[in-house]
Design a protein around this motif. Sequence first.
Motif, PDB file in Angstrom:
ATOM      1  N   ILE A   1       0.830  -1.198   0.000  1.00 13.09           N
ATOM      2  CA  ILE A   1       0.000   0.000   0.000  1.00 13.09           C
ATOM      3  C   ILE A   1       0.868   1.252   0.000  1.00 13.09           C
ATOM      4  O   ILE A   1       0.658   2.187  -0.780  1.00 13.09           O
ATOM      5  N   THR A   2       1.872   1.265   0.867  1.00 10.81           N
ATOM      6  CA  THR A   2       2.723   2.446   1.012  1.00 10.81           C
ATOM      7  C   THR A   2       3.498   2.724  -0.275  1.00 10.81           C
ATOM      8  O   THR A   2       3.624   3.876  -0.695  1.00 10.81           O
ATOM      9  N   LEU A   3       4.036   1.671  -0.870  1.00 10.06           N
ATOM     10  CA  LEU A   3       4.793   1.842  -2.107  1.00 10.06           C
ATOM     11  C   LEU A   3       3.882   2.261  -3.257  1.00 10.06           C
ATOM     12  O   LEU A   3       4.229   3.154  -4.043  1.00 10.06           O
ATOM     13  N   ALA A   4       2.716   1.643  -3.369  1.00 12.09           N
ATOM     14  CA  ALA A   4       1.787   2.003  -4.443  1.00 12.09           C
ATOM     15  C   ALA A   4       1.415   3.474  -4.378  1.00 12.09           C
ATOM     16  O   ALA A   4       1.393   4.181  -5.396  1.00 12.09           O
ATOM     17  N   ASP A   5       1.137   3.958  -3.177  1.00 11.18           N
ATOM     18  CA  ASP A   5       0.808   5.373  -3.000  1.00 11.18           C
ATOM     19  C   ASP A   5       1.973   6.265  -3.398  1.00 11.18           C
ATOM     20  O   ASP A   5       1.787   7.290  -4.064  1.00 11.18           O
ATOM     21  N   SER A   6       3.183   5.897  -3.013  1.00 10.42           N
ATOM     22  CA  SER A   6       4.357   6.712  -3.350  1.00 10.42           C
ATOM     23  C   SER A   6       4.606   6.730  -4.856  1.00 10.42           C
ATOM     24  O   SER A   6       4.924   7.782  -5.430  1.00 10.42           O
ATOM     25  N   LEU A   7       4.457   5.588  -5.502  1.00 12.07           N
ATOM     26  CA  LEU A   7       4.643   5.538  -6.956  1.00 12.07           C
ATOM     27  C   LEU A   7       3.585   6.366  -7.672  1.00 12.07           C
ATOM     28  O   LEU A   7       3.882   7.059  -8.664  1.00 12.07           O
ATOM     29  N   GLU A   8       2.356   6.322  -7.168  1.00  4.29           N
ATOM     30  CA  GLU A   8       1.286   7.121  -7.773  1.00  4.29           C
ATOM     31  C   GLU A   8       1.593   8.616  -7.625  1.00  4.29           C
ATOM     32  O   GLU A   8       1.394   9.408  -8.551  1.00  4.29           O
ATOM     33  N   TYR A   9       2.105   9.005  -6.471  1.00  2.00           N
ATOM     34  CA  TYR A   9       2.472  10.412  -6.247  1.00  2.00           C
ATOM     35  C   TYR A   9       3.608  10.825  -7.193  1.00  2.00           C
ATOM     36  O   TYR A   9       3.541  11.886  -7.826  1.00  2.00           O
ATOM     37  N   LEU A  10       4.637   9.993  -7.311  1.00  2.00           N
ATOM     38  CA  LEU A  10       5.778  10.317  -8.171  1.00  2.00           C
ATOM     39  C   LEU A  10       5.367  10.343  -9.639  1.00  2.00           C
ATOM     40  O   LEU A  10       5.887  11.155 -10.424  1.00  2.00           O
ATOM     41  N   TRP A  11       4.433   9.485 -10.028  1.00  2.00           N
ATOM     42  CA  TRP A  11       3.905   9.479 -11.397  1.00  2.00           C
ATOM     43  C   TRP A  11       3.336  10.858 -11.748  1.00  2.00           C
ATOM     44  O   TRP A  11       3.561  11.382 -12.844  1.00  2.00           O
ATOM     45  N   LYS A  12       2.617  11.441 -10.807  1.00  2.00           N
ATOM     46  CA  LYS A  12       2.023  12.761 -11.037  1.00  2.00           C
ATOM     47  C   LYS A  12       3.082  13.865 -11.052  1.00  2.00           C
ATOM     48  O   LYS A  12       2.977  14.827 -11.810  1.00  2.00           O
ATOM     49  N   GLN A  13       4.081  13.728 -10.202  1.00  2.00           N
ATOM     50  CA  GLN A  13       5.078  14.785 -10.041  1.00  2.00           C
ATOM     51  C   GLN A  13       6.120  14.810 -11.157  1.00  2.00           C
ATOM     52  O   GLN A  13       6.711  15.854 -11.429  1.00  2.00           O
ATOM     53  N   PHE A  14       6.350  13.661 -11.795  1.00  2.00           N
ATOM     54  CA  PHE A  14       7.413  13.564 -12.806  1.00  2.00           C
ATOM     55  C   PHE A  14       6.842  13.021 -14.119  1.00  2.00           C
ATOM     56  O   PHE A  14       7.082  11.862 -14.488  1.00  2.00           O
ATOM     57  N   PRO A  15       6.099  13.846 -14.853  1.00  2.00           N
ATOM     58  CA  PRO A  15       5.489  13.354 -16.095  1.00  2.00           C
ATOM     59  C   PRO A  15       6.498  12.892 -17.144  1.00  2.00           C
ATOM     60  O   PRO A  15       6.173  12.044 -17.979  1.00  2.00           O
ATOM     61  N   ASP A  16       7.714  13.424 -17.085  1.00  2.00           N
ATOM     62  CA  ASP A  16       8.731  13.011 -18.056  1.00  2.00           C
ATOM     63  C   ASP A  16       9.338  11.650 -17.726  1.00  2.00           C
ATOM     64  O   ASP A  16      10.102  11.108 -18.538  1.00  2.00           O
ATOM     65  N   ASN A  17       9.041  11.118 -16.568  1.00  2.00           N
ATOM     66  CA  ASN A  17       9.636   9.849 -16.133  1.00  2.00           C
ATOM     67  C   ASN A  17       8.586   8.750 -15.935  1.00  2.00           C
ATOM     68  O   ASN A  17       8.824   7.774 -15.225  1.00  2.00           O
ATOM     69  N   ARG A  18       7.447   8.925 -16.552  1.00  2.00           N
ATOM     70  CA  ARG A  18       6.352   7.988 -16.306  1.00  2.00           C
ATOM     71  C   ARG A  18       6.646   6.576 -16.802  1.00  2.00           C
ATOM     72  O   ARG A  18       6.212   5.601 -16.187  1.00  2.00           O
ATOM     73  N   GLU A  19       7.376   6.463 -17.879  1.00  2.00           N
ATOM     74  CA  GLU A  19       7.688   5.122 -18.386  1.00  2.00           C
ATOM     75  C   GLU A  19       8.517   4.344 -17.361  1.00  2.00           C
ATOM     76  O   GLU A  19       8.229   3.177 -17.066  1.00  2.00           O
ATOM     77  N   SER A  20       9.534   4.982 -16.797  1.00  2.00           N
ATOM     78  CA  SER A  20      10.394   4.288 -15.832  1.00  2.00           C
ATOM     79  C   SER A  20       9.656   4.031 -14.519  1.00  2.00           C
ATOM     80  O   SER A  20       9.842   2.985 -13.880  1.00  2.00           O
ATOM     81  N   ILE A  21       8.790   4.959 -14.103  1.00  2.00           N
ATOM     82  CA  ILE A  21       8.023   4.762 -12.874  1.00  2.00           C
ATOM     83  C   ILE A  21       7.035   3.613 -13.037  1.00  2.00           C
ATOM     84  O   ILE A  21       6.862   2.786 -12.127  1.00  2.00           O
ATOM     85  N   SER A  22       6.395   3.526 -14.186  1.00  2.00           N
ATOM     86  CA  SER A  22       5.438   2.430 -14.404  1.00  2.00           C
ATOM     87  C   SER A  22       6.166   1.090 -14.516  1.00  2.00           C
ATOM     88  O   SER A  22       5.634   0.045 -14.113  1.00  2.00           O
ATOM     89  N   ARG A  23       7.393   1.113 -15.029  1.00  2.00           N
ATOM     90  CA  ARG A  23       8.164  -0.136 -15.098  1.00  2.00           C
ATOM     91  C   ARG A  23       8.496  -0.631 -13.685  1.00  2.00           C
ATOM     92  O   ARG A  23       8.412  -1.833 -13.407  1.00  2.00           O
ATOM     93  N   VAL A  24       8.876   0.270 -12.805  1.00  2.00           N
ATOM     94  CA  VAL A  24       9.145  -0.102 -11.412  1.00  2.00           C
ATOM     95  C   VAL A  24       7.876  -0.654 -10.763  1.00  2.00           C
ATOM     96  O   VAL A  24       7.920  -1.628 -10.001  1.00  2.00           O
ATOM     97  N   THR A  25       6.739  -0.056 -11.073  1.00  2.00           N
ATOM     98  CA  THR A  25       5.459  -0.533 -10.533  1.00  2.00           C
ATOM     99  C   THR A  25       5.178  -1.945 -11.008  1.00  2.00           C
ATOM    100  O   THR A  25       4.758  -2.818 -10.221  1.00  2.00           O
TER     101      THR A  25
END
Length: 298
Positions: free
Chosen positions: A265-289
């Motif tokens: 839960i904690t990690l999912a929330d953090s990844l969702e927050y970072l997804w919003k904050q770093f639109p240029d890095n969404r591919e790498s954030i979604s890969r980590v997810t």
Amino acid sequence: MTKNELLNKALFCSATIHQPHALKAFLATESLSQSIILDEAIWDQASKLMSNSEVLVSGTFSDFIEVPKLSDIRIQRILERGIYPVAYEALIQWHKKKGFDDIINNYVKISASHNEYLSHNITILLAFNTLYPQLNKFQKIPFLERVTEFITSTFGSKSADVHLTQFQTVTFKELLAVSIEQPGFFGHNLITLAWLMRCRGALGKDLLMALNQNLYIQATSPLEDSDDAVDLDIFSKSVGYESEEYFSQKIHTLVFGTCSNLHQITLADSLEYLWKQFPDNRESISRVTDYYGRMLEK
């Protein structure tokens, strides 16, 4: 399970390994329920994960303790030495005398002075500070007891370094890059980054710089436990896309795919927050997810 029921459960969840995580997980559940996961089942899932990870206590310990008025120095000594059960009453007296801000400010400064593997010293502390304004008068005593357990297990006799003046300036963008490369156990470096970004307005410039530097060191230093390294075989099979629909599916899998670890839960929330904050890095954030969803299914 409702939001209020989950909060009340989290207030009575104590640690089984080192530090209590349920209240931070409650905030993560609350955040996810308001944004990317519009699924009422998330409250039940969080409750199950808490039951797996924490121990449920049936009341407040301070109700059974009779303690005379303590001096400030006695309060500090009791908490530093982890003297129970009087430690519960010591923190309650500190809270009555000086308020919760005084407690938080003291330990945030210590956190900035002492880098800790996985960074629980600062993320749980920031979660406590975020949650405190939501609590009613009946919830504050069990809350303060969880805070007591956290600070006695985390800080001991550590004190703030008054000479914290020299910092390496590290940007959030740089922290994201190194944290994606070395996310640490269950993405704890990414969890820490999200919490520092969320709470940056309350931390002040110098403390934020010190905490950012601590995280940079964690993400660029050899891991204390080699088992926390990224599984390169699983990561090579993980896929990332900029699609919001794809990312949402991967977050849903991370939260609901298994019932294994409260940090889902904690990690999912953090990844969702970072997804919003770093639109240029969404591919790498979604890969980590995707990677962590696969890890849970392993």
